[in-house]
Scaffold this motif. Structure first.
Motif, PDB file in Angstrom:
ATOM      1  N   SER A  34      46.250  43.212  30.239  1.00  0.00           N
ATOM      2  CA  SER A  34      47.707  43.033  30.269  1.00  0.00           C
ATOM      3  C   SER A  34      48.028  41.747  30.994  1.00  0.00           C
ATOM      4  CB  SER A  34      48.365  44.177  31.025  1.00  0.00           C
ATOM      5  OG  SER A  34      48.043  45.375  30.426  1.00  0.00           O
ATOM      6  N   GLN A  35      49.249  41.292  30.766  1.00  0.00           N
ATOM      7  CA  GLN A  35      49.718  40.132  31.507  1.00  0.00           C
ATOM      8  C   GLN A  35      49.647  40.436  32.998  1.00  0.00           C
ATOM      9  OE1 GLN A  35      53.621  39.142  30.173  1.00  0.00           O
ATOM     10  NE2 GLN A  35      52.961  37.101  29.559  1.00  0.00           N
ATOM     11  N   SER A  36      49.179  39.450  33.752  1.00  0.00           N
ATOM     12  CA  SER A  36      49.081  39.571  35.212  1.00  0.00           C
ATOM     13  C   SER A  36      48.008  40.533  35.691  1.00  0.00           C
ATOM     14  CB  SER A  36      50.416  39.997  35.838  1.00  0.00           C
ATOM     15  OG  SER A  36      51.372  39.039  35.550  1.00  0.00           O
ATOM     16  N   SER A  37      47.155  40.979  34.768  1.00  0.00           N
ATOM     17  CA  SER A  37      46.085  41.875  35.205  1.00  0.00           C
ATOM     18  C   SER A  37      45.024  41.085  35.961  1.00  0.00           C
ATOM     19  CB  SER A  37      45.463  42.560  33.998  1.00  0.00           C
ATOM     20  OG  SER A  37      44.954  41.578  33.106  1.00  0.00           O
ATOM     21  N   GLY A  38      45.089  39.747  35.873  1.00  0.00           N
ATOM     22  CA  GLY A  38      44.101  38.911  36.555  1.00  0.00           C
ATOM     23  C   GLY A  38      43.046  38.391  35.587  1.00  0.00           C
ATOM     24  N   LYS A  39      43.368  38.435  34.302  1.00  0.00           N
ATOM     25  CA  LYS A  39      42.443  38.006  33.255  1.00  0.00           C
ATOM     26  C   LYS A  39      42.043  36.534  33.426  1.00  0.00           C
ATOM     27  CE  LYS A  39      44.145  38.122  29.023  1.00  0.00           C
ATOM     28  NZ  LYS A  39      43.960  36.807  28.413  1.00  0.00           N
ATOM     29  N   SER A  40      43.057  35.679  33.593  1.00  0.00           N
ATOM     30  CA  SER A  40      42.762  34.256  33.753  1.00  0.00           C
ATOM     31  C   SER A  40      41.922  34.027  34.994  1.00  0.00           C
ATOM     32  CB  SER A  40      44.040  33.443  33.887  1.00  0.00           C
ATOM     33  OG  SER A  40      44.935  33.806  32.882  1.00  0.00           O
ATOM     34  N   SER A  41      42.264  34.745  36.053  1.00  0.00           N
ATOM     35  CA  SER A  41      41.532  34.547  37.308  1.00  0.00           C
ATOM     36  C   SER A  41      40.051  34.869  37.130  1.00  0.00           C
ATOM     37  CB  SER A  41      42.122  35.415  38.409  1.00  0.00           C
ATOM     38  OG  SER A  41      43.493  35.116  38.552  1.00  0.00           O
ATOM     39  N   THR A 201      40.163  44.264  38.607  1.00  0.00           N
ATOM     40  CA  THR A 201      40.515  43.117  39.450  1.00  0.00           C
ATOM     41  C   THR A 201      41.357  43.600  40.629  1.00  0.00           C
ATOM     42  OG1 THR A 201      42.510  42.765  38.185  1.00  0.00           O
ATOM     43  CG2 THR A 201      40.574  41.555  37.470  1.00  0.00           C
ATOM     44  N   LYS A 202      41.631  42.671  41.482  1.00  0.00           N
ATOM     45  CA  LYS A 202      42.523  42.895  42.634  1.00  0.00           C
ATOM     46  C   LYS A 202      42.064  44.084  43.490  1.00  0.00           C
ATOM     47  CE  LYS A 202      46.352  41.170  39.818  1.00  0.00           C
ATOM     48  NZ  LYS A 202      47.778  41.183  39.534  1.00  0.00           N
ATOM     49  N   ASP A 204      41.098  44.077  46.311  1.00  0.00           N
ATOM     50  CA  ASP A 204      41.587  43.915  47.685  1.00  0.00           C
ATOM     51  C   ASP A 204      42.986  44.495  47.861  1.00  0.00           C
ATOM     52  OD1 ASP A 204      42.446  41.961  45.865  1.00  0.00           O
ATOM     53  OD2 ASP A 204      43.015  40.594  47.501  1.00  0.00           O
ATOM     54  N   LEU A 205      43.634  44.834  46.768  1.00  0.00           N
ATOM     55  CA  LEU A 205      45.017  45.314  46.885  1.00  0.00           C
ATOM     56  C   LEU A 205      45.121  46.836  47.046  1.00  0.00           C
ATOM     57  CD1 LEU A 205      47.093  43.062  44.450  1.00  0.00           C
ATOM     58  CD2 LEU A 205      46.604  42.773  46.889  1.00  0.00           C
ATOM     59  N   VAL A 229      36.119  43.333  41.121  1.00  0.00           N
ATOM     60  CA  VAL A 229      36.109  41.940  41.607  1.00  0.00           C
ATOM     61  C   VAL A 229      37.365  41.618  42.413  1.00  0.00           C
ATOM     62  CG1 VAL A 229      34.697  41.031  39.694  1.00  0.00           C
ATOM     63  CG2 VAL A 229      37.185  41.116  39.455  1.00  0.00           C
ATOM     64  N   VAL A 230      37.232  40.574  43.202  1.00  0.00           N
ATOM     65  CA  VAL A 230      38.389  39.990  43.881  1.00  0.00           C
ATOM     66  C   VAL A 230      38.370  38.520  43.479  1.00  0.00           C
ATOM     67  CG1 VAL A 230      39.472  39.466  46.101  1.00  0.00           C
ATOM     68  CG2 VAL A 230      38.190  41.596  45.818  1.00  0.00           C
ATOM     69  N   CYS A 231      39.197  38.174  42.520  1.00  0.00           N
ATOM     70  CA  CYS A 231      39.066  36.827  41.942  1.00  0.00           C
ATOM     71  C   CYS A 231      40.112  35.855  42.415  1.00  0.00           C
ATOM     72  CB  CYS A 231      39.124  36.915  40.423  1.00  0.00           C
ATOM     73  SG  CYS A 231      37.564  37.479  39.755  1.00  0.00           S
ATOM     74  N   LYS A 232      40.901  36.278  43.356  1.00  0.00           N
ATOM     75  CA  LYS A 232      41.955  35.382  43.821  1.00  0.00           C
ATOM     76  C   LYS A 232      41.327  34.149  44.479  1.00  0.00           C
ATOM     77  CE  LYS A 232      45.981  35.540  46.671  1.00  0.00           C
ATOM     78  NZ  LYS A 232      47.303  36.029  46.440  1.00  0.00           N
TER      79      LYS A 232
HETATM   80  P1  GDP Z   1      46.703  37.084  33.855  1.00  0.00           P
HETATM   81  O1  GDP Z   1      48.133  37.012  33.507  1.00  0.00           O
HETATM   82  O2  GDP Z   1      46.103  38.401  33.465  1.00  0.00           O
HETATM   83  O3  GDP Z   1      45.898  35.955  33.372  1.00  0.00           O
HETATM   84  O4  GDP Z   1      46.638  37.106  35.452  1.00  0.00           O
HETATM   85  P2  GDP Z   1      46.339  35.967  36.494  1.00  0.00           P
HETATM   86  O5  GDP Z   1      44.884  35.686  36.547  1.00  0.00           O
HETATM   87  O6  GDP Z   1      47.243  34.828  36.262  1.00  0.00           O
HETATM   88  O7  GDP Z   1      46.741  36.719  37.810  1.00  0.00           O
HETATM   89  C1  GDP Z   1      48.028  37.211  38.058  1.00  0.00           C
HETATM   90  C2  GDP Z   1      48.307  37.186  39.547  1.00  0.00           C
HETATM   91  O8  GDP Z   1      47.387  38.015  40.243  1.00  0.00           O
HETATM   92  C3  GDP Z   1      48.122  35.800  40.139  1.00  0.00           C
HETATM   93  O9  GDP Z   1      49.123  35.570  41.065  1.00  0.00           O
HETATM   94  C4  GDP Z   1      46.774  35.852  40.818  1.00  0.00           C
HETATM   95  O10 GDP Z   1      46.688  35.011  41.934  1.00  0.00           O
HETATM   96  C5  GDP Z   1      46.730  37.292  41.239  1.00  0.00           C
HETATM   97  N1  GDP Z   1      45.351  37.783  41.335  1.00  0.00           N
HETATM   98  C6  GDP Z   1      44.401  37.679  40.398  1.00  0.00           C
HETATM   99  N2  GDP Z   1      43.265  38.261  40.815  1.00  0.00           N
HETATM  100  C7  GDP Z   1      43.509  38.739  42.044  1.00  0.00           C
HETATM  101  C8  GDP Z   1      42.725  39.440  42.984  1.00  0.00           C
HETATM  102  O11 GDP Z   1      41.561  39.767  42.781  1.00  0.00           O
HETATM  103  N3  GDP Z   1      43.325  39.776  44.170  1.00  0.00           N
HETATM  104  C9  GDP Z   1      44.621  39.446  44.428  1.00  0.00           C
HETATM  105  N4  GDP Z   1      45.115  39.791  45.600  1.00  0.00           N
HETATM  106  N5  GDP Z   1      45.368  38.806  43.572  1.00  0.00           N
HETATM  107  C10 GDP Z   1      44.841  38.440  42.380  1.00  0.00           C
END
Ligand code: GDP
Length: 690
Positions: A34-41, A201-202, A204-205, A229-232
């Motif tokens: 999903s959008q913002s799931s952290g896919k790009s990260s 992902t995330k 750590d949250l 993973v924690v990809c931030k």
């Molecule tokens: P996408 O829309 O699925 O591609 O998501 P993004 O990779 O752009 O991530 C969406 C938001 O989540 C961004 O603000 C990232 O910094 C944040 N984010 C991604 N991965 C992590 C993580 O592992 N931990 C935390 N705390 N934030 C993350």
């Protein structure tokens, strides 16, 4: 081990260029979430650079086929868009901008498209991987987004998550797994969870215990497992990324710090898979296994495809080999051949005829201006049954007036710029002949080559133009002072002058007849009669006649005027013709009386002399240089790309080339697969032998 993946990815890339997909490809890892799931990260953590389009609006509108190539000995990291030919891009923010542009190029009303963007990244820090990034699933359609967007994205993802591709389903730890669109989609096409890798992902949250719980999910068990993973990208590393440095180690360090802070949940005893490094290894391993597993099926598909291509090549093209180069060379040869043929049939006699015809017209006009310049009534007031010559001025050979008149006419002809005129006429003829040759050659379907040929011709002709026209002008100089005429020249001139007048008269009558047919004989006669009366002053025209007059419309009056002009002209021509045919004009002595004949003789002399030089200065030069110029412009000067582009302009040639290319590519891939299988066999041998 990784050599195999590398080679299989290579094969996959070649197969991509052959197109079609289906069984004719090797599996890849498809990334959904999903959008913002952290896919790009996640993808950026694997690559070690920020390079994907970001922004609040959905920017991923096209799949990105990402090929990662590990280059262990290289220092530089760079990306390449093979389809765009932009070369190596070392600045990852430029890659990001290019991807954004490519995405934005998809019209908003189309939302998303399945036309993939191909991107390869070469780096010592990336594993050999083939990944496909898809637009993120959306839950609710945004204010400015089309209603159907949600469905379109889902459909696009569905297309890619089919077997044998591996699915990398991304879900965020802080969202209930039951609500993960990625997992739900994957479950539909992979219900037994055999080819899906779950990425959480995330981590750590959520609190560590909850995180560990998610990773050992039992509701949708995956054979390939879940990885947390924690990809931030840590704040401090954001700086690196802006300076273009690799951020993998910063991410990994940050991630390790988190997981090692919770040894109970994520330590070795927990047997849970966590960390980007673990994920990378898993991806490499799974991809290799999956690709290797598909190799046999793909091979069979290729063999079948190759058979079809071979058959098509045989049946439609008779196994005739063709390359862009050979096509160009053959086209050029046959064009040069037809040019040679033309040159053999366009020599002095043809140039002579061409030129004489032009001068004949000049003579006609010139005489009309100097001798036959009064209304026909004044020249021959009585009817034509009478001898018009009786009414024509008696041109006394001793009269200075008639001598001057003829001298002036002759002077006007010899000084009209014969050099320039003759050169222009011949050059224009050559150029138009070249155009005709192009139209009937294979180059007719090739605008680029046409331009090159036309330019080649005009550059030679332009080069020669001034010197040729000067030379010709110089050589006719003597005729500007004195002209000697022999008896036989006179009779030939008399014959020709008669012929020219006759054909002019015929043209005149033809035009008159056309008017008659268009308007009707009687009506035309009426309007002509009216115009004649106006001219004589019997009728006074009110205004200029634009609104019509005498019961005739203005259009009709216009036609009438044309008809009157043609009739008068025909009358004069008849009179001129009679003069030429008269007894007096049979004799050279009466030249002042017969300017038509005298000027024809002069024109003939000018023509003969001009032709002599045109032949040497223009024709021979052109015939020698043109084929050579073609060789330069269409042979040596073209790059491989230009030759290819040239050949592909013709749809039939393009199809022929495509079949051959397809066959070659498939053969290449097949041989690569065979050698891969041998390599695989050898790799297995020691273990089986032990
Ligand atoms: P996408 O829309 O699925 O591609 O998501 P993004 O990779 O752009 O991530 C969406 C938001 O989540 C961004 O603000 C990232 O910094 C944040 N984010 C991604 N991965 C992590 C993580 O592992 N931990 C935390 N705390 N934030 C993350």
């Amino acid at each position: 081990m990784m050599v195999l993946t590398r080679k299989m990815i290579e094969i996959r890339t070649i197969l991509n260029t052959v197109g079609q997909g289906g069984a004719l490809t090797l599996p890849s890892i498809v990334v959904i979430g999903s959008q913002s799931s952290g896919k790009s990260s996640v993808l950026e953590a694997i690559v070690g650079h920020e390079f994907l389009p970001k922004g609040t609006n959905m920017v991923t509108r096209r799949p990105i086929e990402l090929t990662l190539v590990n280059t262990p000995d290289a220092k530089a990291e760079y990306g390449e868009f093979p389809a765009l030919g932009l070369g190596k891009i070392t600045d990852f923010s430029q890659i990001q901008r290019t991807l954004t542009d490519l995405n934005l190029a998809v019209p908003a009303e189309q939302c998303v498209t399945d036309d993939p963007i191909q991107l390869s990244i070469y780096s010592p820090n990336v594993p050999d991987l083939s990944l496909i990034d898809l637009p993120g699933y959306i839950q609710v359609v945004g204010k400015d987004q089309p209603i159907e967007l949600k469905q379109k994205i889902a459909d696009l993802c569905d297309k890619y998550i089919q077997p044998p591709n591996v699915i990398l389903a991304i879900s965020a730890a802080d969202v209930d797994l039951a609500n993960s669109t990625a997992l739900r989609s994957s479950r539909r096409v992979d219900p037994r969870g055999e080819r899906t890798i779950g990425v959480i992902t995330k981590m750590d949250l959520v609190d560590a215990a909850r995180g560990a719980d998610i990773l050992s999910d039992r509701k949708y068990p995956l054979r390939l497992g879940y990885v947390g993973v924690v990809c931030k990208i840590p704040q401090s590393a954001g700086l690196f990324s802006r300076t273009g440095q690799n951020v993998t180690s910063a991410i990994v360090k940050n991630e390790n710090a988190y997981f090692s802070a919770h040894p109970l949940e994520f330590g070795p005893q927990s047997e849970l898979a966590v960390g980007t490094t673990t994920l990378r290894h898993k991806l490499m391993h799974v991809l290799e296994q999956t690709m290797a597993g598909s190799l046999a099926t793909t091979r069979d598909a290729i063999v079948q495809e190759l058979e079809e291509a071979t058959y098509e090549f045989k049946v439609q093209y008779n196994d005739r080999p063709l390359s862009a180069e050979s096509y160009l060379a053959e086209s050029l040869d046959s064009f040069k051949h037809s040019f040679k043929e033309f040159s053999e049939h366009f020599g002095r006699p043809q140039v002579r005829a061409l030129l004489k015809e032009v001068l004949d017209q000049k003579v006609m006009d010139l005489l009309a201006k100097r001798y036959w310049n009064k209304p026909v009534q004044d020249l021959a007031p009585i009817q034509f049954e009478a001898d018009p010559l009786a009414e024509l001025p008696k041109a006394d050979p001793n009269s200075l007036y008639w001598q001057r008149k003829l001298d002036a006419s002759t002077g006007e002809l010899t000084k009209l710029g014969v050099g320039r005129l003759a050169t222009t006429v011949v050059a224009a003829e050559l150029q138009s002949q070249v155009d005709k040759l192009i139209a009937s050659s294979t180059f007719a379907a090739h605008p680029y080559a046409q331009r090159a040929i036309v330019d080649a011709a005009s550059s030679i002709l332009n080069d020669r133009f001034y010197s040729t026209s000067d030379q010709v002008e110089n050589c006719i100089k003597p005729f500007k002072f004195e002209i000697e005429v022999e008896n036989n020249e006179w009779s030939k001139g008399r014959e020709n002058a008669g012929r020219v007048l006759k054909s002019e008269l015929k043209a005149c009558d033809g035009a008159q007849k056309q008017l008659e047919d268009a308007i009707g004989k009687k009506k035309l006669r009426d309007v002509m009669g009216f115009i004649d009366r106006v001219r004589k002053g019997d009728v006074v025209l009110e205004g200029d006649g634009t609104g019509g007059a005498g019961g005739f419309s203005s259009a009709l009056l216009q036609r009438g005027r044309e008809a009157v002009f043609l009739r008068d002209r025909a009358d004069i021509l008849k009179m001129r013709l009679m003069a030429v045919k008269s007894k007096q004009c049979a004799n050279l002595k009466n030249k002042y009386y017969c300017p038509e004949i005298f000027l024809d003789v002069v024109a003939d002399k000018l023509t003969s002399t001009a032709v002599l030089f045109l032949n040497v200065e223009l024709l021979s030069e052109f015939y020698y240089n043109f084929p050579r110029e073609l060789d330069i412009r269409l042979g040596r000067h073209l790059s491989q790309d230009e030759i290819e582009r040239f050949a592909r302009e013709d749809p039939r040639v393009r199809k022929h080339l495509d079949v051959i290319r397809r066959k070659d590519m498939l053969e290449l891939v097949l041989s690569k697969i065979e050698s891969l299988r041998q390599l695989e066999g050898r790799a297995k041998q020691p273990t089986t032998g032990a």
